[in-house]
Design a protein around this motif. Structure first.
Motif, mmCIF file in Angstrom:
data_model
loop_
_atom_site.group_PDB
_atom_site.id
_atom_site.type_symbol
_atom_site.label_atom_id
_atom_site.label_comp_id
_atom_site.label_asym_id
_atom_site.label_seq_id
_atom_site.Cartn_x
_atom_site.Cartn_y
_atom_site.Cartn_z
ATOM 1 N N THR A 285 74.157 -15.668 68.832
ATOM 2 C CA THR A 285 75.600 -15.416 68.777
ATOM 3 C C THR A 285 76.191 -16.153 67.575
ATOM 4 O OG1 THR A 285 76.212 -17.350 70.091
ATOM 5 C CG2 THR A 285 75.655 -15.341 71.305
ATOM 6 N N GLU A 286 77.371 -15.718 67.156
ATOM 7 C CA GLU A 286 78.039 -16.411 66.060
ATOM 8 C C GLU A 286 78.344 -17.856 66.452
ATOM 9 O OE1 GLU A 286 78.455 -15.202 62.957
ATOM 10 O OE2 GLU A 286 77.281 -13.519 63.762
ATOM 11 N N ASN A 287 78.631 -18.066 67.717
ATOM 12 C CA ASN A 287 78.897 -19.403 68.233
ATOM 13 C C ASN A 287 77.690 -20.316 68.065
ATOM 14 O OD1 ASN A 287 80.886 -21.017 69.630
ATOM 15 N ND2 ASN A 287 81.447 -19.150 70.713
ATOM 16 N N ASP A 288 76.522 -19.810 68.451
ATOM 17 C CA ASP A 288 75.320 -20.636 68.405
ATOM 18 C C ASP A 288 74.816 -20.852 66.984
ATOM 19 O OD1 ASP A 288 75.261 -21.075 71.143
ATOM 20 O OD2 ASP A 288 74.120 -19.257 71.537
ATOM 21 N N LYS A 289 75.150 -19.933 66.089
ATOM 22 C CA LYS A 289 74.766 -20.119 64.686
ATOM 23 C C LYS A 289 75.432 -21.361 64.093
ATOM 24 C CE LYS A 289 73.919 -15.227 63.664
ATOM 25 N NZ LYS A 289 74.420 -14.035 62.930
ATOM 26 N N LEU A 290 76.551 -21.776 64.680
ATOM 27 C CA LEU A 290 77.241 -22.970 64.197
ATOM 28 C C LEU A 290 76.415 -24.242 64.417
ATOM 29 C CD1 LEU A 290 80.873 -22.183 65.462
ATOM 30 C CD2 LEU A 290 79.974 -21.922 63.145
ATOM 31 N N LEU A 291 75.450 -24.168 65.326
ATOM 32 C CA LEU A 291 74.593 -25.322 65.601
ATOM 33 C C LEU A 291 73.518 -25.514 64.531
ATOM 34 C CD1 LEU A 291 73.987 -24.809 69.431
ATOM 35 C CD2 LEU A 291 75.248 -26.713 68.415
ATOM 36 N N ILE A 292 73.087 -24.431 63.916
ATOM 37 C CA ILE A 292 71.903 -24.459 63.059
ATOM 38 C C ILE A 292 72.005 -25.484 61.928
ATOM 39 C CG2 ILE A 292 70.472 -23.106 61.482
ATOM 40 C CD1 ILE A 292 70.980 -20.686 63.293
ATOM 41 N N PRO A 293 73.079 -25.492 61.128
ATOM 42 C CA PRO A 293 73.118 -26.470 60.032
ATOM 43 C C PRO A 293 73.084 -27.918 60.499
ATOM 44 C CG PRO A 293 75.237 -25.339 60.278
ATOM 45 C CD PRO A 293 74.256 -24.596 61.105
ATOM 46 N N HIS A 294 73.617 -28.194 61.668
ATOM 47 C CA HIS A 294 73.592 -29.567 62.178
ATOM 48 C C HIS A 294 72.171 -30.008 62.512
ATOM 49 C CE1 HIS A 294 77.900 -29.648 62.160
ATOM 50 N NE2 HIS A 294 77.996 -28.657 63.032
ATOM 51 N N PHE A 295 71.389 -29.109 63.116
ATOM 52 C CA PHE A 295 70.003 -29.448 63.420
ATOM 53 C C PHE A 295 69.164 -29.534 62.147
ATOM 54 C CE2 PHE A 295 71.123 -28.218 67.763
ATOM 55 C CZ PHE A 295 70.431 -29.173 68.491
ATOM 56 N N GLU A 296 69.435 -28.666 61.198
ATOM 57 C CA GLU A 296 68.683 -28.718 59.940
ATOM 58 C C GLU A 296 68.966 -30.010 59.187
ATOM 59 O OE1 GLU A 296 68.103 -23.949 59.003
ATOM 60 O OE2 GLU A 296 69.792 -25.024 58.090
ATOM 61 N N GLU A 297 70.199 -30.487 59.272
ATOM 62 C CA GLU A 297 70.540 -31.765 58.627
ATOM 63 C C GLU A 297 69.785 -32.927 59.269
ATOM 64 O OE1 GLU A 297 74.745 -32.220 58.781
ATOM 65 O OE2 GLU A 297 75.141 -30.566 57.386
ATOM 66 N N LYS A 298 69.414 -32.748 60.533
ATOM 67 C CA LYS A 298 68.651 -33.769 61.243
ATOM 68 C C LYS A 298 67.142 -33.601 61.043
ATOM 69 C CE LYS A 298 72.183 -35.871 63.117
ATOM 70 N NZ LYS A 298 72.507 -37.275 62.760
ATOM 71 N N GLY A 299 66.761 -32.656 60.196
ATOM 72 C CA GLY A 299 65.349 -32.481 59.882
ATOM 73 C C GLY A 299 64.594 -31.508 60.761
ATOM 74 N N PHE A 300 65.298 -30.752 61.604
ATOM 75 C CA PHE A 300 64.650 -29.791 62.483
ATOM 76 C C PHE A 300 64.448 -28.444 61.793
ATOM 77 C CE2 PHE A 300 65.808 -32.777 65.701
ATOM 78 C CZ PHE A 300 64.995 -32.523 66.797
ATOM 79 N N ILE A 301 63.341 -27.802 62.116
ATOM 80 C CA ILE A 301 63.140 -26.397 61.783
ATOM 81 C C ILE A 301 63.669 -25.597 62.973
ATOM 82 C CG2 ILE A 301 61.451 -24.582 61.342
ATOM 83 C CD1 ILE A 301 59.620 -26.749 60.152
ATOM 84 N N VAL A 302 64.640 -24.729 62.730
ATOM 85 C CA VAL A 302 65.311 -23.982 63.794
ATOM 86 C C VAL A 302 64.837 -22.531 63.786
ATOM 87 C CG1 VAL A 302 67.528 -23.296 64.774
ATOM 88 C CG2 VAL A 302 67.334 -25.466 63.537
#
Length: 285
Positions: A16-33
């Motif tokens: 969802t567009e809502n959940d896509k908002l999470l992706i950059p935050h996890f990537e900044e923490k070093g996660f592969i999403v």
């Protein structure tokens, strides 16, 4: 690098567009999403450190398959969020009976596992009948008790588990309140207001979502519900209705709730922080 999968379903392979908002935050923490369809037999769940359930919005149509999938993570090094035990219990709304016994004020409910006297239902002008395993108002119907017969009732609840509740005018007029908690801590709240003449509070039925500021008393009630039913949950959404008898719980959603990051963008960052802070075993290389 640690890996996290956002579990979704076939109609939303890219989230969802809502959940896509999470992706950059996890990537900044070093996660592969990665987005993964929950019932895709080709998915290798063991490659992930965390599987975060987000939009598995067809789970109630395949309850046994969903339960089997969730159970895969019970003894797995891959952390499922929420935890499998929480998900399995929360997937069947008869948990409301237990909450009532523990003192939580729920919407008055008759469970189909009980002996149902048709005359008892006539204390209410209208009743809402909904499946115990459901989402998004699926198979939820409103009946006038004056014209409700045993035949109609039996045809509706003859198979499976069902909840029968009074139709609350407050939902039609003021909507439903949702209060979101991360790791037991309050994050934000919204008011879901149905379109004129409807009672359903989902956007696909024309409802509006508005920011909401709960009172201190209401927050205490919601936090108590989370402590009773959602202890150990990474995320929980307390849904209910304000009535002349106070706040009545409709459900506590701990499987795949919309968390309304579009209305509260900062909450996406906080949610990521809460998850990253959790311990998880043996990160995969």
């Amino acid at each position: 690098m640690p890996k996290i999968a956002f579990a979704t379903y076939t109609e939303l392979p890219n989230l969802t567009e809502n959940d896509k908002l999470l992706i950059p935050h996890f990537e900044e923490k070093g996660f592969i999403v990665t987005a993964e369809i929950w019932d895709n037999p080709a998915s290798d769940w063991e490659q992930y450190d965390i599987v975060l359930i987000r939009s598995t919005w067809d789970y109630y149509l395949k309850p046994e398959k969903f339960q089997s999938w969730v159970s895969l993570f019970i003894d797995s090094k891959t952390k499922l969020l929420n935890a499998p035990e929480i998900i399995l219990k929360n997937s069947h709304k008869f948990y409301l009976k237990e909450l009532k016994e523990l003192g939580v004020n729920i919407i008055p409910t008759i469970f189909s596992s009980e002996n149902i006297n048709l005359e008892d239902l006539k204390k209410w002008k209208k009743v809402v009948i909904k499946p115990a395993v459901s989402a998004g108002s699926h198979e939820t119907e409103v009946f006038e008790t004056e014209t409700l017969t045993s035949e109609i009732l039996d045809s509706k609840i003859g198979e499976g588990d069902w909840l029968i509740q009074p139709f609350l005018e407050e939902i039609q007029n003021a909507g439903e309140i949702s209060m979101i908690f991360f790791n037991g801590n309050f994050s934000h709240a919204i008011q879901k207001v149905p379109k004129v003449g409807d009672f359903r509070v989902q956007k696909q039925y024309g409802a509006k979502y508005l920011k909401f500021e709960p009172s201190k008393d209401l927050l205490l009630i919601a936090k108590n519900i989370v402590e009773i039913s959602g202890k150990g949950s990474t995320y929980a959404r307390v849904d209910g209705v304000m009535t002349q008898n106070g706040f009545l719980l409709m459900e506590i959603e701990m499987i795949e709730p919309d968390l309304f990051f579009d209305l509260y963008p900062d909450a996406a960052y906080i949610f990521c922080q809460e998850i990253v802070a959790l311990p998880f075993q043996n990160p995969k290389e």
